[in-house]
Design a protein around this motif. Structure first.
Motif, PDB file in Angstrom:
ATOM      1  N   PHE A   1       0.829  -1.189   0.000  1.00 27.03           N
ATOM      2  CA  PHE A   1       0.000   0.000   0.000  1.00 27.03           C
ATOM      3  C   PHE A   1       0.872   1.250   0.000  1.00 27.03           C
ATOM      4  CE2 PHE A   1      -4.159  -1.791   0.694  1.00 27.03           C
ATOM      5  CZ  PHE A   1      -3.908  -2.992   1.329  1.00 27.03           C
TER       6      PHE A   1
ATOM      7  N   GLY B   1      -3.739   4.164  -1.012  1.00 29.70           N
ATOM      8  CA  GLY B   1      -4.154   3.593  -2.268  1.00 29.70           C
ATOM      9  C   GLY B   1      -4.901   2.293  -2.021  1.00 29.70           C
ATOM     10  N   LYS B   2      -5.447   1.714  -3.104  1.00 29.28           N
ATOM     11  CA  LYS B   2      -6.250   0.507  -2.952  1.00 29.28           C
ATOM     12  C   LYS B   2      -5.406  -0.752  -2.821  1.00 29.28           C
ATOM     13  CE  LYS B   2     -10.279   2.420  -5.338  1.00 29.28           C
ATOM     14  NZ  LYS B   2     -10.896   2.818  -4.059  1.00 29.28           N
TER      15      LYS B   2
ATOM     16  N   TYR C   1      -9.583   2.242  10.962  1.00 29.72           N
ATOM     17  CA  TYR C   1      -9.787   1.993   9.540  1.00 29.72           C
ATOM     18  C   TYR C   1     -10.599   0.715   9.382  1.00 29.72           C
ATOM     19  CZ  TYR C   1      -5.717   5.062   8.715  1.00 29.72           C
ATOM     20  OH  TYR C   1      -4.840   6.122   8.670  1.00 29.72           O
TER      21      TYR C   1
ATOM     22  N   GLN D   1     -10.889  -2.352   6.313  1.00 25.52           N
ATOM     23  CA  GLN D   1     -10.261  -2.851   5.094  1.00 25.52           C
ATOM     24  C   GLN D   1     -11.182  -3.863   4.433  1.00 25.52           C
ATOM     25  OE1 GLN D   1      -6.581  -5.136   5.440  1.00 25.52           O
ATOM     26  NE2 GLN D   1      -5.949  -4.505   3.397  1.00 25.52           N
TER      27      GLN D   1
ATOM     28  N   GLY E   1     -10.149  -4.953  -2.346  1.00 24.61           N
ATOM     29  CA  GLY E   1     -10.144  -4.030  -3.467  1.00 24.61           C
ATOM     30  C   GLY E   1     -10.404  -2.574  -3.114  1.00 24.61           C
ATOM     31  N   MET E   2     -10.568  -2.289  -1.810  1.00 25.94           N
ATOM     32  CA  MET E   2     -10.906  -0.926  -1.400  1.00 25.94           C
ATOM     33  C   MET E   2      -9.783  -0.244  -0.632  1.00 25.94           C
ATOM     34  SD  MET E   2     -13.944  -0.520  -2.568  1.00 25.94           S
ATOM     35  CE  MET E   2     -14.631   0.875  -1.700  1.00 25.94           C
ATOM     36  N   GLY E   3      -8.719  -0.946  -0.354  1.00 26.60           N
ATOM     37  CA  GLY E   3      -7.657  -0.369   0.457  1.00 26.60           C
ATOM     38  C   GLY E   3      -8.134  -0.175   1.889  1.00 26.60           C
ATOM     39  N   LEU E   4      -7.540   0.784   2.575  1.00 20.45           N
ATOM     40  CA  LEU E   4      -7.959   1.123   3.932  1.00 20.45           C
ATOM     41  C   LEU E   4      -8.739   2.418   3.891  1.00 20.45           C
ATOM     42  CD1 LEU E   4      -5.361  -0.730   4.448  1.00 20.45           C
ATOM     43  CD2 LEU E   4      -5.381   0.325   6.706  1.00 20.45           C
TER      44      LEU E   4
ATOM     45  N   LEU F   1     -10.641   5.346   6.226  1.00 19.99           N
ATOM     46  CA  LEU F   1     -10.643   5.904   7.572  1.00 19.99           C
ATOM     47  C   LEU F   1     -12.065   6.069   8.076  1.00 19.99           C
ATOM     48  CD1 LEU F   1      -8.871   7.154   9.841  1.00 19.99           C
ATOM     49  CD2 LEU F   1      -9.190   9.358   8.685  1.00 19.99           C
TER      50      LEU F   1
END
Lengths: 112, 112
Positions: free
Chosen positions: A90, A103-104, B35, B37, B40-43, B45
């Motif tokens: 990431f 980022g994703k 966060y 997770q 495919g979406m990342g983290l 907030l």
């Protein structure tokens, strides 16, 4: 506003090959940039950070990244991939306020 | 050398149940973050606390509340859990925004 784009949700390399993971960012002020790695079922670990010192940043496990302001990029590289490098990576940007934008993620797959 | 500790590590809830996720850090950090997770979406907030006594919404705060109990502890509450909140939740902390965030190992939450 700040944002991060990681090109490629999956990258496949052979063991011993060059690793290149791409990250482009946008930020209204000089950014702080980070790369994190996540192994399965674990939290994120810091690989390296850019905080306006040298533009070429060296991190752990042989990874490095180069800050290019003109290209708004912070790509992650490693000369020779190991099987143990297989993980999700990431890129994240902070504009100096309180939050990071991630980022994703890019999943790195390493084949023998 | 605990760093950031999250409890529980796993939890299964039924729709409509409530739950509090706990996070504690022993690094004397000022700022703490929650966060989620998703693949495919990342983290993304949820909420953050820039300093003891303050909390602010992040990108996806709906359905959640937080409490910064003291400098060490930052909890996340789901008042009425929904299947859309099935995710892996990470807590993180940092000294200041230009320094790396340190992450816990996550809480894997399933809502049926």
């Amino acid at each position: 506003a700040q944002s991060v784009t990681q090109l490629g949700s999956h990258v496949s390399v052979s063991e011993g090959a060059l690793v290149l993971l791409r990250c482009n960012y946008s930020s209204s002020v000089p950014p702080y940039l980070f790369w994190y790695v996540q192994y399965p079922n674990q939290g994120l670990q810091l690989l390296l950070k850019y905080t306006s010192a040298a533009t070429l940043v060296k991190g752990i496990n042989g990874f490095e990244a180069e800050f290019k302001k003109s290209e708004t990029s912070f790509h992650l590289t490693k000369p020779s991939a190991h099987m143990s490098d297989a993980a999700e990576y990431f890129c994240a940007v902070s504009s100096g306020y309180s939050t990071l934008t991630f980022g994703k993620g890019t999943m790195l797959l390493v084949s023998p | 050398n605990a760093g950031v500790t999250q409890t529980p590590k796993f939890q299964v809830l039924k729709t409509g149940q409530s739950m509090t996720l706990q996070c504690a850090q022993d690094m004397n950090h000022n700022s703490m973050y929650w966060y989620r997770q998703d693949p495919g979406m990342g983290l993304r907030l949820i909420y953050y606390s820039a300093s003891e006594g303050t909390t602010d919404k992040g990108e996806v705060p709906n359905g959640y509340n937080v409490s910064r109990l003291n400098k060490r502890e930052f909890s996340l509450r789901l008042e009425s859990a929904a299947p859309s909140q099935t995710s892996v939740y990470f807590c993180a902390s940092t000294v200041t925004s230009n320094q790396p965030q340190h992450f816990g190992d996550g809480t894997r939450l399933s809502i049926l």
